[in-house]
Every structure is written in C-alpha cells, then in structure tokens.
Design a protein around this motif. Structure first.
Motif, PDB file in Angstrom:
ATOM      1  N   TYR A   1      -6.578   6.232  -1.441  1.00 41.44           N
ATOM      2  CA  TYR A   1      -6.506   6.704  -2.824  1.00 41.44           C
ATOM      3  C   TYR A   1      -6.109   8.179  -2.874  1.00 41.44           C
ATOM      4  O   TYR A   1      -5.368   8.607  -3.748  1.00 41.44           O
ATOM      5  CB  TYR A   1      -7.849   6.474  -3.519  1.00 41.44           C
TER       6      TYR A   1
ATOM      7  N   ARG B   1      -2.485   8.488  -2.663  1.00 41.45           N
ATOM      8  CA  ARG B   1      -1.905   8.207  -3.995  1.00 41.45           C
ATOM      9  C   ARG B   1      -1.951   9.438  -4.885  1.00 41.45           C
ATOM     10  O   ARG B   1      -0.963   9.830  -5.487  1.00 41.45           O
ATOM     11  CB  ARG B   1      -2.693   7.109  -4.714  1.00 41.45           C
TER      12      ARG B   1
ATOM     13  N   GLY C   1       0.299  12.191  -3.926  1.00 45.57           N
ATOM     14  CA  GLY C   1       1.713  11.837  -3.901  1.00 45.57           C
ATOM     15  C   GLY C   1       2.355  12.003  -2.533  1.00 45.57           C
ATOM     16  O   GLY C   1       3.547  12.293  -2.426  1.00 45.57           O
TER      17      GLY C   1
ATOM     18  N   GLN D   1       5.823   5.075  -2.042  1.00 48.11           N
ATOM     19  CA  GLN D   1       5.293   3.734  -2.308  1.00 48.11           C
ATOM     20  C   GLN D   1       3.780   3.774  -2.127  1.00 48.11           C
ATOM     21  O   GLN D   1       3.285   4.219  -1.103  1.00 48.11           O
ATOM     22  CB  GLN D   1       5.901   2.720  -1.334  1.00 48.11           C
ATOM     23  N   ARG D   2       3.059   3.320  -3.131  1.00 46.27           N
ATOM     24  CA  ARG D   2       1.602   3.395  -3.044  1.00 46.27           C
ATOM     25  C   ARG D   2       1.041   2.375  -2.071  1.00 46.27           C
ATOM     26  O   ARG D   2       1.613   1.311  -1.866  1.00 46.27           O
ATOM     27  CB  ARG D   2       0.962   3.254  -4.412  1.00 46.27           C
TER      28      ARG D   2
ATOM     29  N   GLU E   1      -1.301  -0.400  -1.406  1.00 45.29           N
ATOM     30  CA  GLU E   1      -2.051  -1.388  -2.182  1.00 45.29           C
ATOM     31  C   GLU E   1      -3.396  -1.643  -1.504  1.00 45.29           C
ATOM     32  O   GLU E   1      -3.472  -1.736  -0.274  1.00 45.29           O
ATOM     33  CB  GLU E   1      -1.276  -2.703  -2.280  1.00 45.29           C
TER      34      GLU E   1
ATOM     35  N   ASP F   1      -6.677  -2.299  -6.268  1.00 41.71           N
ATOM     36  CA  ASP F   1      -5.621  -2.952  -7.042  1.00 41.71           C
ATOM     37  C   ASP F   1      -5.972  -4.395  -7.371  1.00 41.71           C
ATOM     38  O   ASP F   1      -5.656  -4.883  -8.457  1.00 41.71           O
ATOM     39  CB  ASP F   1      -4.300  -2.893  -6.271  1.00 41.71           C
TER      40      ASP F   1
END
Length: 156
Positions: free
Chosen positions: A95, A98, A101, A105-106, A108, A133
């Motif tokens: 996280y 994420r 940045g 591509q995050r 999952e 997610d």
C-alpha cells in the motif's frame, strides 16, 4: 494457501514469491516441495503466540521494514494472502508503494479469510477489510455483515 495456489498455471504466474514467518519452517518446506522454483522470504512475526502486546509495536516496525525491502525487491503484480497477521506488514508495504507512486501499475492485494471464520472476521481480516482490492470469505454468512466481501464457496 498452498492448496489455493496449486491449480494456478505456474507459467502464467511466475515468478512466485512465498513469504513465511521466521519461525514457520513447515510452510517453507511445503512451498519448496510444491514449487521447485519457489523463492522464499522470511519475515519476523509482528506478534508470537502468547507474547506480550507491549512488544507488538516494535515487532511490527521490524516486520514492516523487512516487508518494504521484500516488496521493493520483488515488485509483485499480486499479493495473495490469508489469515495470519504476518500478511499485514506485507500489505502495508504494498500500500505504501501505491501511495508514494513508486510503481505505475498498482500491486493488487487479495485477502482470503480463513475457512474457520464462519460468523466473524479474524483480527487480520478486520484490519485489512477496507484496504485490500478483493476480500474473499468462505462462508455466505459473512457477506451479510461485510458487503465488500466476495463469496465463492469453500475454497479449501
């Protein structure tokens, strides 16, 4: 977890990284027996069974630091986790990637609640419910209380 991933096509889902608690030798041996290409990382537990809660913050920081190193080194597309609290620092590290940045591509995150949780979530499930997610439960009763949860029947 090994039963859940066994049917996955190893050519499509490769490389596979397995993260096990430092004190969990059984999971490591199972991963290596099922997957000859298994890459196993060891993670300190945030809390050992019976350990005082006063030591949890320090242990969690240590586990989070190791988790950040693992995530930055492997940069997985997907984290599939279940049950134990050891997955919390890994999910936190993903996280963090994420939020900062670091990766376009995050990563999952899919959490699968334990089969043993029929009417309520585990502590790990309660902590991760709002952040993952996909949140999968194995008992239909739980989707009534937790609308974000997905029920696909008993998986193991």
């Amino acid at each position: 977890m090994m039963t859940l991933i066994k049917p996955l096509n190893s050519d499509l889902y490769t490389p596979r990284y397995y993260i096990v608690a430092e004190s969990d030798t059984l999971s490591e041996s199972k991963a290596k027996a099922q997957d000859s290409k298994a890459i196993v990382y060891r993670l300190p537990r945030a809390r050992e069974v019976g350990q005082s809660w006063t030591k949890v913050p320090w242990n969690m920081i240590c586990a989070l630091m190791v988790s950040i190193r693992i995530i930055l080194k492997t940069m997985p597309d997907l984290i599939l986790c279940n049950g134990p609290g050891s997955c919390i620092p890994i999910c936190m590290a993903a996280y963090l990637v994420r939020i900062l940045g670091i990766r376009k591509q995050r990563i999952e995150i899919i959490y699968i609640e334990s089969f043993a949780r029929v009417t309520s979530l585990s502590l790990t499930g309660k902590l991760l419910y709002f952040f993952v997610d996909r949140f999968i439960v194995q008992w239909n009763e739980l989707i009534k209380k937790y609308p974000k949860a997905e029920y696909h029947g008993i998986l193991v």
